[in-house]
Scaffold this active site. Structure first.
Site, PDB file in Angstrom:
ATOM      1  CB  THR A   1      -0.982  -0.225   1.184  1.00  0.00           C
ATOM      2  OG1 THR A   1      -0.009  -0.095   2.477  1.00  0.00           O
ATOM      3  CG2 THR A   1      -2.065  -1.053   1.141  1.00  0.00           C
TER       4      THR A   1
ATOM      5  NE  ARG B   1      10.529  -1.934  -0.284  1.00  0.00           N
ATOM      6  CZ  ARG B   1       9.461  -2.812   0.071  1.00  0.00           C
ATOM      7  NH1 ARG B   1       8.262  -2.690  -0.634  1.00  0.00           N
ATOM      8  NH2 ARG B   1       9.600  -3.681   1.258  1.00  0.00           N
TER       9      ARG B   1
ATOM     10  CG  ASN C   1       5.030   2.263  11.384  1.00  0.00           C
ATOM     11  OD1 ASN C   1       5.342   1.401  12.401  1.00  0.00           O
ATOM     12  ND2 ASN C   1       4.768   1.729  10.361  1.00  0.00           N
TER      13      ASN C   1
ATOM     14  CB  CYS D   1       7.008   0.661   6.943  1.00  0.00           C
ATOM     15  SG  CYS D   1       6.718  -0.802   6.326  1.00  0.00           S
TER      16      CYS D   1
ATOM     17  NE  ARG E   1      12.333  -5.210  15.336  1.00  0.00           N
ATOM     18  CZ  ARG E   1      12.777  -5.588  16.132  1.00  0.00           C
ATOM     19  NH1 ARG E   1      13.820  -4.987  16.559  1.00  0.00           N
ATOM     20  NH2 ARG E   1      13.031  -6.949  16.622  1.00  0.00           N
ATOM     21  CD  GLU E   2      11.642  -4.017   4.797  1.00  0.00           C
ATOM     22  OE1 GLU E   2      12.825  -3.899   4.425  1.00  0.00           O
ATOM     23  OE2 GLU E   2      10.763  -3.666   4.318  1.00  0.00           O
TER      24      GLU E   2
ATOM     25  CG  LEU F   1      15.573   7.869  22.385  1.00  0.00           C
ATOM     26  CD1 LEU F   1      15.778   7.847  23.763  1.00  0.00           C
ATOM     27  CD2 LEU F   1      14.892   9.252  21.881  1.00  0.00           C
TER      28      LEU F   1
ATOM     29  CE  LYS G   1       2.359  -1.072  10.605  1.00  0.00           C
ATOM     30  NZ  LYS G   1       3.278  -1.687  10.946  1.00  0.00           N
TER      31      LYS G   1
HETATM   32  N1  LIG Z   1       7.899  -4.455   4.943  1.00  0.00           N
HETATM   33  C1  LIG Z   1       7.674  -4.343   6.273  1.00  0.00           C
HETATM   34  O1  LIG Z   1       8.386  -4.308   7.031  1.00  0.00           O
HETATM   35  C2  LIG Z   1       6.111  -4.068   6.752  1.00  0.00           C
HETATM   36  C3  LIG Z   1       5.799  -4.504   8.123  1.00  0.00           C
HETATM   37  C4  LIG Z   1       4.502  -4.365   8.535  1.00  0.00           C
HETATM   38  C5  LIG Z   1       3.425  -3.961   7.227  1.00  0.00           C
HETATM   39  N2  LIG Z   1       3.900  -3.749   6.267  1.00  0.00           N
HETATM   40  C6  LIG Z   1       2.613  -3.345   5.200  1.00  0.00           C
HETATM   41  O2  LIG Z   1       2.301  -4.719   4.691  1.00  0.00           O
HETATM   42  C7  LIG Z   1       1.860  -4.289   3.156  1.00  0.00           C
HETATM   43  C8  LIG Z   1       2.783  -5.341   2.398  1.00  0.00           C
HETATM   44  O3  LIG Z   1       4.183  -4.746   2.582  1.00  0.00           O
HETATM   45  P1  LIG Z   1       5.498  -5.471   1.986  1.00  0.00           P
HETATM   46  O4  LIG Z   1       6.762  -4.527   2.475  1.00  0.00           O
HETATM   47  O5  LIG Z   1       5.362  -7.050   2.280  1.00  0.00           O
HETATM   48  O6  LIG Z   1       5.466  -5.285   0.350  1.00  0.00           O
HETATM   49  P2  LIG Z   1       5.876  -5.935  -0.890  1.00  0.00           P
HETATM   50  O7  LIG Z   1       6.201  -4.743  -1.947  1.00  0.00           O
HETATM   51  O8  LIG Z   1       7.461  -6.492  -0.252  1.00  0.00           O
HETATM   52  O9  LIG Z   1       5.163  -7.249  -1.452  1.00  0.00           O
HETATM   53  C9  LIG Z   1       3.979  -6.919  -1.896  1.00  0.00           C
HETATM   54  C10 LIG Z   1       3.805  -8.258  -2.719  1.00  0.00           C
HETATM   55  O10 LIG Z   1       2.319  -7.913  -3.376  1.00  0.00           O
HETATM   56  C11 LIG Z   1       2.356  -8.710  -4.562  1.00  0.00           C
HETATM   57  N3  LIG Z   1       1.413  -8.250  -5.450  1.00  0.00           N
HETATM   58  C12 LIG Z   1       1.179  -7.044  -5.893  1.00  0.00           C
HETATM   59  N4  LIG Z   1      -0.166  -7.232  -6.335  1.00  0.00           N
HETATM   60  C13 LIG Z   1      -0.924  -8.499  -6.187  1.00  0.00           C
HETATM   61  C14 LIG Z   1      -1.954  -8.868  -6.620  1.00  0.00           C
HETATM   62  N5  LIG Z   1      -2.800  -8.308  -7.393  1.00  0.00           N
HETATM   63  N6  LIG Z   1      -2.054 -10.219  -6.445  1.00  0.00           N
HETATM   64  C15 LIG Z   1      -0.915 -10.855  -5.718  1.00  0.00           C
HETATM   65  N7  LIG Z   1       0.025 -10.334  -5.439  1.00  0.00           N
HETATM   66  C16 LIG Z   1       0.424  -9.165  -5.733  1.00  0.00           C
HETATM   67  C17 LIG Z   1       3.684  -7.942  -5.362  1.00  0.00           C
HETATM   68  O11 LIG Z   1       4.067  -8.685  -6.404  1.00  0.00           O
HETATM   69  C18 LIG Z   1       4.608  -8.188  -3.970  1.00  0.00           C
HETATM   70  O12 LIG Z   1       5.300  -9.464  -4.183  1.00  0.00           O
HETATM   71  C19 LIG Z   1       2.119  -2.848   2.904  1.00  0.00           C
HETATM   72  O13 LIG Z   1       0.776  -2.486   3.675  1.00  0.00           O
HETATM   73  C20 LIG Z   1       3.026  -2.389   4.189  1.00  0.00           C
HETATM   74  O14 LIG Z   1       2.739  -1.170   4.689  1.00  0.00           O
HETATM   75  C21 LIG Z   1       5.035  -3.958   5.793  1.00  0.00           C
HETATM   76  O1  LIG Z   2      17.328   4.625  16.746  1.00  0.00           O
HETATM   77  C1  LIG Z   2      17.142   4.457  15.682  1.00  0.00           C
HETATM   78  C2  LIG Z   2      16.154   3.534  15.014  1.00  0.00           C
HETATM   79  C3  LIG Z   2      15.794   3.503  13.670  1.00  0.00           C
HETATM   80  N1  LIG Z   2      16.186   4.469  12.970  1.00  0.00           N
HETATM   81  C4  LIG Z   2      15.998   4.445  11.522  1.00  0.00           C
HETATM   82  O2  LIG Z   2      14.598   4.489  11.484  1.00  0.00           O
HETATM   83  C5  LIG Z   2      14.186   3.908  10.324  1.00  0.00           C
HETATM   84  C6  LIG Z   2      13.129   2.786  10.411  1.00  0.00           C
HETATM   85  O3  LIG Z   2      13.763   1.435  10.976  1.00  0.00           O
HETATM   86  P1  LIG Z   2      12.672   0.389  11.526  1.00  0.00           P
HETATM   87  O4  LIG Z   2      11.554   1.052  12.166  1.00  0.00           O
HETATM   88  O5  LIG Z   2      13.714  -0.494  12.185  1.00  0.00           O
HETATM   89  O6  LIG Z   2      12.425  -0.264  10.075  1.00  0.00           O
HETATM   90  P2  LIG Z   2      11.426  -1.241   9.392  1.00  0.00           P
HETATM   91  O7  LIG Z   2      11.556  -2.509   9.301  1.00  0.00           O
HETATM   92  O8  LIG Z   2      10.729  -0.303   8.361  1.00  0.00           O
HETATM   93  O9  LIG Z   2      10.081  -1.192  10.674  1.00  0.00           O
HETATM   94  C7  LIG Z   2       9.065  -0.122  10.877  1.00  0.00           C
HETATM   95  O10 LIG Z   2       8.070  -0.294   9.793  1.00  0.00           O
HETATM   96  C8  LIG Z   2       7.425  -1.657   9.734  1.00  0.00           C
HETATM   97  C9  LIG Z   2       6.582  -1.514   8.605  1.00  0.00           C
HETATM   98  O11 LIG Z   2       5.226  -0.921   9.016  1.00  0.00           O
HETATM   99  C10 LIG Z   2       6.657  -1.696  11.086  1.00  0.00           C
HETATM  100  O12 LIG Z   2       5.995  -3.069  11.091  1.00  0.00           O
HETATM  101  C11 LIG Z   2       7.800  -1.810  12.027  1.00  0.00           C
HETATM  102  O13 LIG Z   2       7.316  -2.085  13.426  1.00  0.00           O
HETATM  103  C12 LIG Z   2       8.653  -0.407  12.235  1.00  0.00           C
HETATM  104  O14 LIG Z   2       9.543  -0.430  12.982  1.00  0.00           O
HETATM  105  C13 LIG Z   2      15.246   3.249   9.577  1.00  0.00           C
HETATM  106  O15 LIG Z   2      15.794   4.248   8.601  1.00  0.00           O
HETATM  107  C14 LIG Z   2      16.334   3.257  10.678  1.00  0.00           C
HETATM  108  O16 LIG Z   2      17.602   3.388  10.195  1.00  0.00           O
HETATM  109  C15 LIG Z   2      17.193   5.457  13.399  1.00  0.00           C
HETATM  110  O17 LIG Z   2      17.654   6.057  12.622  1.00  0.00           O
HETATM  111  N2  LIG Z   2      17.361   5.303  14.824  1.00  0.00           N
END
Ligand SMILES: NC(=O)c1ccc[n+]([C@@H]2O[C@H](COP(=O)([O-])OP(=O)(O)OC[C@H]3O[C@@H](n4cnc5c(N)ncnc54)[C@H](O)[C@@H]3O)[C@@H](O)[C@H]2O)c1
Ligand SMILES: O=c1ccn([C@@H]2O[C@H](COP(=O)(O)OP(=O)(O)O[C@H]3O[C@H](CO)[C@@H](O)[C@H](O)[C@H]3O)[C@@H](O)[C@H]2O)c(=O)[nH]1
Length: 432
Positions: free
Chosen positions: A88, A327, A203, A255, A151-152, A245, A199
């Site tokens: 999204t 990204r 964030n 995200c 978190r990634e 921090l 959510k």
């Molecule tokens: N990346 C994160 O750390 C994270 C954490 C929590 C929540 N989220 C949320 O979860 C959602 C997904 O994020 P993501 O990072 O996994 O995205 P992503 O881009 O890594 O993956 C999305 C997948 O959906 C597929 N897709 C797109 N259209 C489709 C369709 N019509 N049918 C089937 N598959 C389709 C894409 O090919 C892709 O593989 C977002 O809303 C994001 O904000 C992401």
């Molecule tokens: O002390 C800190 C901690 C983080 N960061 C930065 O903050 C950003 C986000 O970091 P992080 O939150 O670990 O990344 P994500 O994996 O995108 O996770 C966030 O976004 C996800 C998608 O929504 C949520 O699920 C998670 O809970 C939320 O932490 C990055 O650029 C980090 O380098 C700092 O600069 N200083």
């Protein structure tokens, strides 16, 4: 609990993690993605992203045949519960772009059996779960909001050991809660709107905390304080906590930036100006520029001096350590600013092979950190990879044109670097 047949739509960070973990818990899972090359790779047991434990859990799911991948969403028709996990991203004027999600819901409406529970795991604006009947054209598919907080870099761990599980909805919510019964985490049962907003609120709060830390770091430089000691003082207060921090080059990733923008926009659409979010975003953009000024100061003696024609070596390109995700990386935002001013950029990242980095404009990505140092007028640490501490700094000093480092993550030991002749400028800490 009885084994259920589950569907997952989207095999990205969230969808793939959800699919492999639910299969690991003993369910039959079909995961659909429109990306054929991704599906082919997953069927071969190849994980397209860098996440600890994902390869092992994928192999387990394929071996036990509990986990299958498909490009045909129609194969999910017999599922008891379907998790929607498509992206999204940021759309027009900061709004969440729901086109992929809406199209998936329309497709699911045409194929699911009555009573199948639809779970929205994607991050979606308030009101989206309530629109499921309209989008699916069905009133016999219970819809539940179940936002994901992983978190990634920690995707599997965070999925299996979450801080909390939020389930927003009524019909279907018990079935979703039962799926998580093996987890040792508080379960919050809410209405869909509160789950959706919870959510974004989480964030956005993290982003505000980070912008506060970054601004504080700037003040530390002005007054001669050390931000590490200041944030330690703050973090030992239970009400504040030590996480999020650490100052840096700005917060990024797929995200935080898009979720802050979407929350700000949804407030705006309701006639409210969420000033704190505007400020957090502005501070983040300013942070990129502050880093550029710091680099320019090291290069020219003035924060406003031009870096044109100067060779700058970038250490770290991903938005944070522990992931290969580029990204919305602050490192790339800073690189773009420097390139626009004529700097000549070389970059190295342990998670970004030169072949993958080839598509980054105005940046020559190399597979060896020594090549980044060669003839560089300054080295800039942009991602906090611990490996950078152990580089052969003596050799880097010999290769570089000038032994100067800007460390935007306060990662390196400035005293150790000084022994090799390097000057090292951090963020919010006294210069050495
Ligand atoms: N990346 C994160 O750390 C994270 C954490 C929590 C929540 N989220 C949320 O979860 C959602 C997904 O994020 P993501 O990072 O996994 O995205 P992503 O881009 O890594 O993956 C999305 C997948 O959906 C597929 N897709 C797109 N259209 C489709 C369709 N019509 N049918 C089937 N598959 C389709 C894409 O090919 C892709 O593989 C977002 O809303 C994001 O904000 C992401
Ligand atoms: O002390 C800190 C901690 C983080 N960061 C930065 O903050 C950003 C986000 O970091 P992080 O939150 O670990 O990344 P994500 O994996 O995108 O996770 C966030 O976004 C996800 C998608 O929504 C949520 O699920 C998670 O809970 C939320 O932490 C990055 O650029 C980090 O380098 C700092 O600069 N200083």
């Amino acid at each position: 609990m009885a084994e259920l047949s589950l569907g997952v739509v989207g095999a990205g960070y969230v969808g793939l993690t959800t699919a492999v973990c639910l299969a690991h818990l003993g369910h039959r899972v079909r995961c659909a993605d429109i990306d054929k090359s991704k599906v082919d790779a997953l069927r071969r047991g190849e994980v397209p992203i860098s996440e600890p434990r994902l390869p092992e859990l994928l192999a387990e799911g394929l071996r036990t045949e509990r986990l299958r991948f498909t490009t045909e969403i129609a194969e999910l028709r017999d599922a008891d519960v379907v998790f929607v996990c498509v992206a999204t991203p940021m759309g027009e004027r900061g709004r969440a772009d729901l086109r992929a999600l809406e199209s998936v819901l329309r497709e699911l409406g045409g194929l699911l059996r009555p009573g199948t529970v639809l779970v929205l795991k994607s991050t979606v604006p308030v009101g989206t779960t309530a629109r499921v009947p309209e989008l699916t054209g069905r009133d016999d598919l219970p819809a539940v909001s179940n936002p994901e907080f992983l978190r990634e870099g920690f995707a599997v761990r965070d999925f299996l050991e979450p801080d909390r599980i939020v389930i927003g909805g009524d019909a279907g919510a018990d079935r979703v809660e039962a799926l998580y019964s093996a987890f040792d985490a508080p379960v919050l049962r809410t209405d869909p709107a509160s789950a959706e907003l919870g959510k974004y609120a989480s964030n956005a709060f993290l982003a505000v905390k980070l912008s506060y830390a970054n601004e504080l770091a700037e003040l530390c430089e002005q007054v001669g304080a050390d931000v590490r000691q200041v944030t330690r003082t703050m973090g030992l207060d239970d009400r504040i906590g030590p996480a999020f921090l650490r100052p840096g080059p700005g917060w990024g990733g797929s995200c935080l930036p898009k979720d802050v923008a979407a929350l700000r926009r949804s407030a705006r659409d309701r006639g409210m100006r969420f000033g704190l979010l505007n400020a957090a975003e502005r501070t983040n953009a300013v942070q990129h520029e502050r880093v550029v000024h710091k680099i320019q100061e090291v290069l020219t003696g003035s924060p406003y001096g031009s870096p044109a024609g100067q060779r700058i070596g970038l250490l770290g390109l991903t938005f944070k350590a522990g992931t290969d995700d580029l990204r919305d990386s602050p490192a790339l935002a800073i690189a773009a600013r420097l390139a626009a001013r004529g700097a000549v950029l070389t970059g190295y990242d342990p998670a970004v092979p030169a072949a993958k980095g080839g598509s980054i404009p105005d940046l020559h990505v190399v597979d060896d950190p020594l090549l980044v140092a060669k003839d560089a007028a300054v080295l800039v640490v942009l991602t906090e990879w611990p490996d950078f501490r152990d580089l052969d700094w003596a050799q880097l000093a010999q290769l570089a044109d000038r032994a100067a480092v800007v460390d935007t993550r306060n990662l390196l030991d400035a005293d150790a670097l000084a022994r090799h002749g390097f000057t090292c400028r951090g963020i919010g800490i006294p210069t050495r």
